[in-house]
Scaffold this motif. Structure first.
Motif, PDB file in Angstrom:
ATOM      1  N   TYR B  71       0.824  -1.215   0.000  1.00 57.43           N
ATOM      2  CA  TYR B  71       0.000   0.000   0.000  1.00 57.43           C
ATOM      3  C   TYR B  71       0.854   1.258   0.000  1.00 57.43           C
ATOM      4  O   TYR B  71       0.500   2.257  -0.623  1.00 57.43           O
ATOM      5  CB  TYR B  71      -0.925  -0.052   1.213  1.00 57.43           C
ATOM      6  CG  TYR B  71      -1.915   1.078   1.295  1.00 57.43           C
ATOM      7  CD1 TYR B  71      -2.900   1.241   0.318  1.00 57.43           C
ATOM      8  CD2 TYR B  71      -1.878   1.982   2.352  1.00 57.43           C
ATOM      9  CE1 TYR B  71      -3.810   2.280   0.394  1.00 57.43           C
ATOM     10  CE2 TYR B  71      -2.788   3.024   2.436  1.00 57.43           C
ATOM     11  CZ  TYR B  71      -3.754   3.167   1.454  1.00 57.43           C
ATOM     12  OH  TYR B  71      -4.651   4.196   1.531  1.00 57.43           O
ATOM     13  N   GLN B  72       1.978   1.227   0.705  1.00 60.89           N
ATOM     14  CA  GLN B  72       2.872   2.385   0.723  1.00 60.89           C
ATOM     15  C   GLN B  72       3.723   2.375  -0.552  1.00 60.89           C
ATOM     16  O   GLN B  72       4.363   1.369  -0.870  1.00 60.89           O
ATOM     17  CB  GLN B  72       3.776   2.349   1.963  1.00 60.89           C
ATOM     18  CG  GLN B  72       3.029   2.420   3.283  1.00 60.89           C
ATOM     19  CD  GLN B  72       2.298   3.752   3.521  1.00 60.89           C
ATOM     20  OE1 GLN B  72       2.669   4.785   2.945  1.00 60.89           O
ATOM     21  NE2 GLN B  72       1.260   3.694   4.342  1.00 60.89           N
ATOM     22  N   PRO B 161       2.009  14.108   7.145  1.00 64.99           N
ATOM     23  CA  PRO B 161       1.872  15.283   8.014  1.00 64.99           C
ATOM     24  C   PRO B 161       0.427  15.765   8.160  1.00 64.99           C
ATOM     25  O   PRO B 161       0.026  16.174   9.249  1.00 64.99           O
ATOM     26  CB  PRO B 161       2.753  16.327   7.318  1.00 64.99           C
ATOM     27  CG  PRO B 161       3.772  15.515   6.578  1.00 64.99           C
ATOM     28  CD  PRO B 161       3.049  14.294   6.107  1.00 64.99           C
ATOM     29  N   SER B 162      -0.371  15.708   7.095  1.00 68.20           N
ATOM     30  CA  SER B 162      -1.748  16.211   7.211  1.00 68.20           C
ATOM     31  C   SER B 162      -2.592  15.260   8.069  1.00 68.20           C
ATOM     32  O   SER B 162      -3.487  15.696   8.796  1.00 68.20           O
ATOM     33  CB  SER B 162      -2.380  16.387   5.818  1.00 68.20           C
ATOM     34  OG  SER B 162      -2.518  15.132   5.187  1.00 68.20           O
ATOM     35  N   ASP B 163      -2.310  13.960   7.997  1.00 65.01           N
ATOM     36  CA  ASP B 163      -2.995  13.001   8.871  1.00 65.01           C
ATOM     37  C   ASP B 163      -2.627  13.279  10.330  1.00 65.01           C
ATOM     38  O   ASP B 163      -3.488  13.254  11.222  1.00 65.01           O
ATOM     39  CB  ASP B 163      -2.593  11.557   8.527  1.00 65.01           C
ATOM     40  CG  ASP B 163      -2.880  11.198   7.081  1.00 65.01           C
ATOM     41  OD1 ASP B 163      -3.955  11.584   6.577  1.00 65.01           O
ATOM     42  OD2 ASP B 163      -2.019  10.550   6.455  1.00 65.01           O
ATOM     43  N   ALA B 164      -1.351  13.507  10.571  1.00 66.74           N
ATOM     44  CA  ALA B 164      -0.896  13.793  11.935  1.00 66.74           C
ATOM     45  C   ALA B 164      -1.585  15.044  12.466  1.00 66.74           C
ATOM     46  O   ALA B 164      -2.005  15.099  13.628  1.00 66.74           O
ATOM     47  CB  ALA B 164       0.619  13.964  11.953  1.00 66.74           C
ATOM     48  N   ASP B 165      -1.739  16.009  11.591  1.00 64.66           N
ATOM     49  CA  ASP B 165      -2.425  17.240  11.994  1.00 64.66           C
ATOM     50  C   ASP B 165      -3.886  16.943  12.336  1.00 64.66           C
ATOM     51  O   ASP B 165      -4.417  17.423  13.331  1.00 64.66           O
ATOM     52  CB  ASP B 165      -2.336  18.259  10.857  1.00 64.66           C
ATOM     53  CG  ASP B 165      -3.020  19.561  11.218  1.00 64.66           C
ATOM     54  OD1 ASP B 165      -2.629  20.173  12.221  1.00 64.66           O
ATOM     55  OD2 ASP B 165      -3.969  19.948  10.501  1.00 64.66           O
ATOM     56  N   TYR B 166      -4.529  16.129  11.519  1.00 70.25           N
ATOM     57  CA  TYR B 166      -5.930  15.786  11.768  1.00 70.25           C
ATOM     58  C   TYR B 166      -6.107  15.132  13.134  1.00 70.25           C
ATOM     59  O   TYR B 166      -7.018  15.438  13.891  1.00 70.25           O
ATOM     60  CB  TYR B 166      -6.460  14.848  10.670  1.00 70.25           C
ATOM     61  CG  TYR B 166      -7.870  14.386  10.957  1.00 70.25           C
ATOM     62  CD1 TYR B 166      -8.963  15.186  10.621  1.00 70.25           C
ATOM     63  CD2 TYR B 166      -8.104  13.173  11.601  1.00 70.25           C
ATOM     64  CE1 TYR B 166     -10.257  14.788  10.919  1.00 70.25           C
ATOM     65  CE2 TYR B 166      -9.396  12.770  11.906  1.00 70.25           C
ATOM     66  CZ  TYR B 166     -10.465  13.578  11.564  1.00 70.25           C
ATOM     67  OH  TYR B 166     -11.729  13.185  11.869  1.00 70.25           O
ATOM     68  N   TYR B 167      -5.213  14.171  13.460  1.00 74.27           N
ATOM     69  CA  TYR B 167      -5.354  13.441  14.722  1.00 74.27           C
ATOM     70  C   TYR B 167      -4.700  14.167  15.895  1.00 74.27           C
ATOM     71  O   TYR B 167      -4.822  13.727  17.036  1.00 74.27           O
ATOM     72  CB  TYR B 167      -4.768  12.027  14.581  1.00 74.27           C
ATOM     73  CG  TYR B 167      -5.623  11.117  13.730  1.00 74.27           C
ATOM     74  CD1 TYR B 167      -6.842  10.631  14.206  1.00 74.27           C
ATOM     75  CD2 TYR B 167      -5.230  10.760  12.442  1.00 74.27           C
ATOM     76  CE1 TYR B 167      -7.640   9.817  13.416  1.00 74.27           C
ATOM     77  CE2 TYR B 167      -6.020   9.941  11.643  1.00 74.27           C
ATOM     78  CZ  TYR B 167      -7.217   9.475  12.136  1.00 74.27           C
ATOM     79  OH  TYR B 167      -8.021   8.681  11.364  1.00 74.27           O
ATOM     80  N   ALA B 195       5.681  10.570   8.334  1.00 75.86           N
ATOM     81  CA  ALA B 195       6.723  10.833   7.335  1.00 75.86           C
ATOM     82  C   ALA B 195       6.053  11.433   6.107  1.00 75.86           C
ATOM     83  O   ALA B 195       4.876  11.168   5.834  1.00 75.86           O
ATOM     84  CB  ALA B 195       7.457   9.548   6.970  1.00 75.86           C
ATOM     85  N   PRO B 196       6.791  12.264   5.363  1.00 74.19           N
ATOM     86  CA  PRO B 196       6.216  12.845   4.138  1.00 74.19           C
ATOM     87  C   PRO B 196       5.832  11.737   3.147  1.00 74.19           C
ATOM     88  O   PRO B 196       6.411  10.642   3.171  1.00 74.19           O
ATOM     89  CB  PRO B 196       7.378  13.691   3.577  1.00 74.19           C
ATOM     90  CG  PRO B 196       8.325  13.871   4.711  1.00 74.19           C
ATOM     91  CD  PRO B 196       8.180  12.667   5.585  1.00 74.19           C
ATOM     92  N   ALA B 197       4.862  12.030   2.322  1.00 79.54           N
ATOM     93  CA  ALA B 197       4.465  11.122   1.240  1.00 79.54           C
ATOM     94  C   ALA B 197       4.095   9.740   1.751  1.00 79.54           C
ATOM     95  O   ALA B 197       4.396   8.724   1.130  1.00 79.54           O
ATOM     96  CB  ALA B 197       5.572  11.019   0.179  1.00 79.54           C
ATOM     97  N   THR B 198       3.457   9.714   2.923  1.00 79.46           N
ATOM     98  CA  THR B 198       3.036   8.439   3.511  1.00 79.46           C
ATOM     99  C   THR B 198       1.518   8.393   3.560  1.00 79.46           C
ATOM    100  O   THR B 198       0.874   9.385   3.904  1.00 79.46           O
ATOM    101  CB  THR B 198       3.600   8.297   4.936  1.00 79.46           C
ATOM    102  OG1 THR B 198       5.016   8.379   4.873  1.00 79.46           O
ATOM    103  CG2 THR B 198       3.183   6.983   5.565  1.00 79.46           C
ATOM    104  N   LYS B 199       0.945   7.248   3.211  1.00 82.70           N
ATOM    105  CA  LYS B 199      -0.509   7.084   3.295  1.00 82.70           C
ATOM    106  C   LYS B 199      -0.881   6.614   4.697  1.00 82.70           C
ATOM    107  O   LYS B 199      -0.132   5.880   5.334  1.00 82.70           O
ATOM    108  CB  LYS B 199      -0.974   6.043   2.279  1.00 82.70           C
ATOM    109  CG  LYS B 199      -0.696   6.408   0.836  1.00 82.70           C
ATOM    110  CD  LYS B 199      -1.179   5.270  -0.059  1.00 82.70           C
ATOM    111  CE  LYS B 199      -0.645   5.387  -1.474  1.00 82.70           C
ATOM    112  NZ  LYS B 199      -0.874   4.167  -2.256  1.00 82.70           N
ATOM    113  N   LEU B 200      -2.077   6.991   5.124  1.00 80.28           N
ATOM    114  CA  LEU B 200      -2.562   6.609   6.451  1.00 80.28           C
ATOM    115  C   LEU B 200      -2.861   5.099   6.465  1.00 80.28           C
ATOM    116  O   LEU B 200      -3.774   4.640   5.767  1.00 80.28           O
ATOM    117  CB  LEU B 200      -3.827   7.401   6.791  1.00 80.28           C
ATOM    118  CG  LEU B 200      -4.443   7.140   8.156  1.00 80.28           C
ATOM    119  CD1 LEU B 200      -3.487   7.519   9.287  1.00 80.28           C
ATOM    120  CD2 LEU B 200      -5.763   7.901   8.292  1.00 80.28           C
ATOM    121  N   GLU B 201      -2.115   4.357   7.244  1.00 77.96           N
ATOM    122  CA  GLU B 201      -2.242   2.902   7.223  1.00 77.96           C
ATOM    123  C   GLU B 201      -1.791   2.311   8.553  1.00 77.96           C
ATOM    124  O   GLU B 201      -0.663   2.537   8.995  1.00 77.96           O
ATOM    125  CB  GLU B 201      -1.377   2.302   6.099  1.00 77.96           C
ATOM    126  CG  GLU B 201      -1.464   0.783   5.996  1.00 77.96           C
ATOM    127  CD  GLU B 201      -0.419   0.200   5.047  1.00 77.96           C
ATOM    128  OE1 GLU B 201       0.637   0.839   4.834  1.00 77.96           O
ATOM    129  OE2 GLU B 201      -0.663  -0.916   4.545  1.00 77.96           O
TER     130      GLU B 201
END
Lengths: 224, 224
Positions: B71-72, B161-167, B195-201
């Motif tokens: 997935y990554q 980073p945007s996922d981290a911001d959300y949570y 990490a940059p360019a990482t999907k939420l998984e």
């Protein structure tokens, strides 16, 4: 004898001994009543058989011999073990029989066991064999085919009436179990099985016990 | 090729496909921000190897061949697999190598696998091999001994980073994961790996995935 089965048994005993040694789970209700002693045990894969099936596997008139007494009075892991054979001839040796004999034969596996055997097993309470697959069981005197009855036994907690009163539940209700360890988890919706002369004891399967590292748990509690 | 390993791979793929198909995990924050797409995958046992170890196992100049993309982005299960050999000559064939090669060789097992092999493995994050046992790895061109590096990888969640911001978390923080199924559970303290360019998984191991019947989960969510 399979060393794999021996090790499971050893691990199971170590876990049981370690956890039984903890007499309190460390919390009390607001009214000051102290929580009953809670024991959390792992049930490794095993089977139950009828006397008739036992005799087909081990010979006419055969009786189960207790190998190790379980936490609940009167129940035991038997010396007798069988080989379970699933689709495509995959098998697991040394599937322990638990005694005494019952009025139905049943195999209880963790999903990891079932996947290894190639079986898609449902999560069921004891005796509920709806949509469950069958298997072959092989003993020294013969092989039997179960048309169904291979299940993952749903997580549950055995308790006596005073335990049920303490937790405010009745037979068939649900409780949650929190395990604190290096892999902490909450297992939800444990089936409460209330019966007289029963000790308070949670039964998890090996997947659940391993997922939360039960062997190194520092705390556990039941809650609604 | 071991049919056991094949089935694990099949189950893993089915789980991944089923879960990837669910685009939303169905909850939004009070400010109306919609939760990012959450994928929960099971990492079956596998290993990582250095280029040097790869060549000792598969021959001089050997390169990993992608078998299935993960997935990554950029990561893959390789066609190459090895046999892991533990104490007392117990072994598991078809331990998949994940690519690309790393700067350390490491084996990641579920406790059920480790117990079967006779290994007492610690729960560690990738690259932390404190107090971890070793093993032998056998490939078509040779066998290598790892003096340590067999671990149970601690449950974790990859995020950008945007996922981290959300949570509301940063790299190294912890989140809990709730799985609703016929065997509902909350896995606590997942390590956040931002990490940059990482999907939420989320990555669970097979014990955890089987304990909560992830394959039939109806809902899951991350929360503090």
């Amino acid at each position: 004898m399979s060393t794999t089965a021996l090790d499971r048994s050893l691990v199971q005993r170590l876990v049981r001994d370690a956890l039984t040694a903890r007499l309190s789970n460390g919390y009390a209700k607001a009214d000051g009543r102290v929580a009953p002693k809670l024991v959390v045990n792992v049930s490794a894969r095993h089977c139950h058989v009828t006397q008739e099936d036992l005799e087909r596997l081990f010979g006419k008139g055969h009786q189960l011999t207790p190998y190790k007494w379980l936490y609940q009075d009167g129940f035991f892991a038997a010396e007798e073990a069988v080989t379970i054979i699933g689709p495509r001839h995959r098998m697991i040796p040394n599937l322990r029989i638990l005694g005494p004999c019952r009025d139905h034969s049943q195999v209880e596996l963790a999903f990891t066991d079932a996947i290894m055997l190639g079986l898609d097993v449902p999560v069921r309470r004891s005796g509920d064999h709806r949509d469950s697959p069958g298997c072959y069981l092989l003993g020294p005197a013969g092989m039997i085919e179960l048309s169904r009855g291979v299940i993952r036994h749903e997580r549950h907690v055995h308790m006596g009436p005073s335990d049920a009163d303490y937790y405010g539940v009745k037979n068939g209700d649900r409780l949650n179990l929190r395990i604190k360890s290096s892999c902490s988890a909450v297992f939800e919706d444990l089936l409460c099985r209330v019966a007289p002369a029963t000790k308070l004891e949670v039964h998890l399967d090996t997947d659940e016990g391993n997922a939360c590292d039960l062997a190194h748990a520092t705390h556990y509690e039941l809650f609604k």
